[in-house]
Design a protein around this motif. Structure first.
Motif, short mmCIF file in Angstrom:
data_model
loop_
_atom_site.label_atom_id
_atom_site.label_comp_id
_atom_site.label_asym_id
_atom_site.label_seq_id
_atom_site.Cartn_x
_atom_site.Cartn_y
_atom_site.Cartn_z
N CYS A 44 1.53 -1.25 -0.32
CA CYS A 44 0.11 -0.33 0.21
C CYS A 44 0.70 1.05 0.27
CB CYS A 44 -0.64 0.01 1.32
SG CYS A 44 -0.22 0.33 2.65
N GLU A 45 0.29 2.20 -0.02
CA GLU A 45 1.38 3.76 -0.22
C GLU A 45 1.31 3.65 1.33
OE1 GLU A 45 2.60 5.06 -2.29
OE2 GLU A 45 1.25 4.22 -4.22
N GLN B 211 1.14 1.62 -7.97
CA GLN B 211 1.76 0.31 -7.24
C GLN B 211 1.98 -0.49 -8.51
OE1 GLN B 211 -0.85 0.92 -3.69
NE2 GLN B 211 0.35 -0.62 -2.92
N GLU B 212 2.84 -1.79 -8.34
CA GLU B 212 2.70 -2.49 -9.23
C GLU B 212 1.46 -3.55 -9.12
OE1 GLU B 212 6.46 -5.66 -9.78
OE2 GLU B 212 6.43 -4.78 -8.40
N SER B 213 1.46 -3.50 -8.08
CA SER B 213 -0.74 -4.10 -8.16
C SER B 213 -2.14 -3.92 -9.43
CB SER B 213 -0.68 -4.21 -7.16
OG SER B 213 -0.13 -4.85 -6.49
N GLY B 214 -1.07 -2.05 -9.62
CA GLY B 214 -2.21 -1.43 -10.09
C GLY B 214 -3.75 -1.14 -9.55
N THR C 249 4.92 -0.01 9.78
CA THR C 249 4.61 0.98 10.32
C THR C 249 5.53 2.34 10.25
OG1 THR C 249 6.98 0.55 11.77
CG2 THR C 249 4.46 0.10 12.87
N LYS C 250 6.51 2.60 9.68
CA LYS C 250 6.96 3.76 8.85
C LYS C 250 6.15 4.28 8.25
CE LYS C 250 11.93 3.53 9.30
NZ LYS C 250 12.87 2.85 8.94
N GLN C 251 4.82 3.36 7.29
CA GLN C 251 3.95 4.18 6.44
C GLN C 251 2.42 4.48 7.29
OE1 GLN C 251 3.74 0.37 3.82
NE2 GLN C 251 3.94 1.64 2.46
N LEU D 11 0.07 13.99 1.77
CA LEU D 11 1.69 15.07 2.26
C LEU D 11 2.38 13.94 1.70
CD1 LEU D 11 0.74 17.44 4.91
CD2 LEU D 11 1.16 17.62 2.16
N PHE D 12 2.56 12.13 2.43
CA PHE D 12 3.22 11.79 2.42
C PHE D 12 3.33 11.83 0.87
CE2 PHE D 12 3.93 7.32 2.19
CZ PHE D 12 5.05 6.94 3.09
#
Length: 213
Positions: free
Chosen positions: A116-117, A132-135, A151-153, A163-164
């Motif tokens: 995920c983003e 993303q590669e999954s489209g 967790t960094k996401q 903003l991320f």
């Protein structure tokens, strides 16, 4: 061309309005600051609570080894035979434990696996995009969607999520950004909640400590 008095009156008012700009009222409400108070608990905890309240299934993993073990157990306990994943990094990471279940047939798979983003803690939302590669289709076409996140996401609010992504993509934002908040559901049919009508009927989120590097 003849102009009626009423029309001319309207046009005069428009010309007058255009000649002098009106200041924007309530500047503090124009998106400069969030209306929601900052979270008082860890984002991991808040996301887990909101996500499970939406009938999502949340699993926390300390590292990638635990993630691979949990995924393998999940596939075995549900007797899944076909897992679709077309993201190269994910397939390579879990080829030793999930390779026997991999399939290239999205239409007939038991579940799909994507990254995920980012994750929005306040609403329990998974943010995905066409970048993303999954489209566009993988997360919504399979009956069960498994999302792998780190967790960094984690971010607090939707604004922070945008903003991320802005930091990641700059001015080349993907053509589609999806905000998935729990399994697909609708209450259009006689106001009765129905799950899995136009998307996955189950959504799992595996949250791994750290980043995906």
């Amino acid at each position: 061309m003849n102009v009626s008095p009423s029309k001319e009156n309207i046009l005069k008012k428009i010309r007058k309005a255009l000649s002098s700009s009106t200041p924007i009222p309530f500047l503090q409400s124009e998106g400069n600051s969030s209306v929601f108070q900052p979270s008082r608990q860890e984002l991991e905890v808040q996301f887990a609570e909101e996500f499970t309240n939406l009938k999502g299934k949340f699993v926390y993993c300390m590292n990638k080894e635990e993630l691979a073990h949990q995924l393998s157990q999940l596939a075995t306990s549900n007797q899944w035979e076909k897992l679709f994943c077309n993201e190269t990094a994910l397939r390579n990471n879990f080829s030793g434990t999930l390779g026997q279940w991999y399939t290239d047939d999205l239409k007939n798979c038991d579940a799909s696996i994507t990254s995920c983003e980012c994750l929005v803690a306040r609403t329990g939302t998974i943010v995905m995009s066409a970048g993303q590669e999954s489209g566009r289709t993988v997360s919504v076409y399979a009956p069960i969607h498994i999302c792998i996140a780190y967790t960094k996401q984690l971010v607090y609010d939707v604004k922070d999520g945008l903003l991320f992504m802005k930091d990641k993509y700059g001015n080349n934002l993907p053509s589609l950004i999806t905000f998935a908040t729990g399994p697909s559901r609708t209450a259009d049919i006689e106001k009765t909640l129905v799950v899995g009508v136009h998307g996955p009927k189950e959504v799992y989120c595996f949250l791994v400590e750290g980043g995906n590097d």
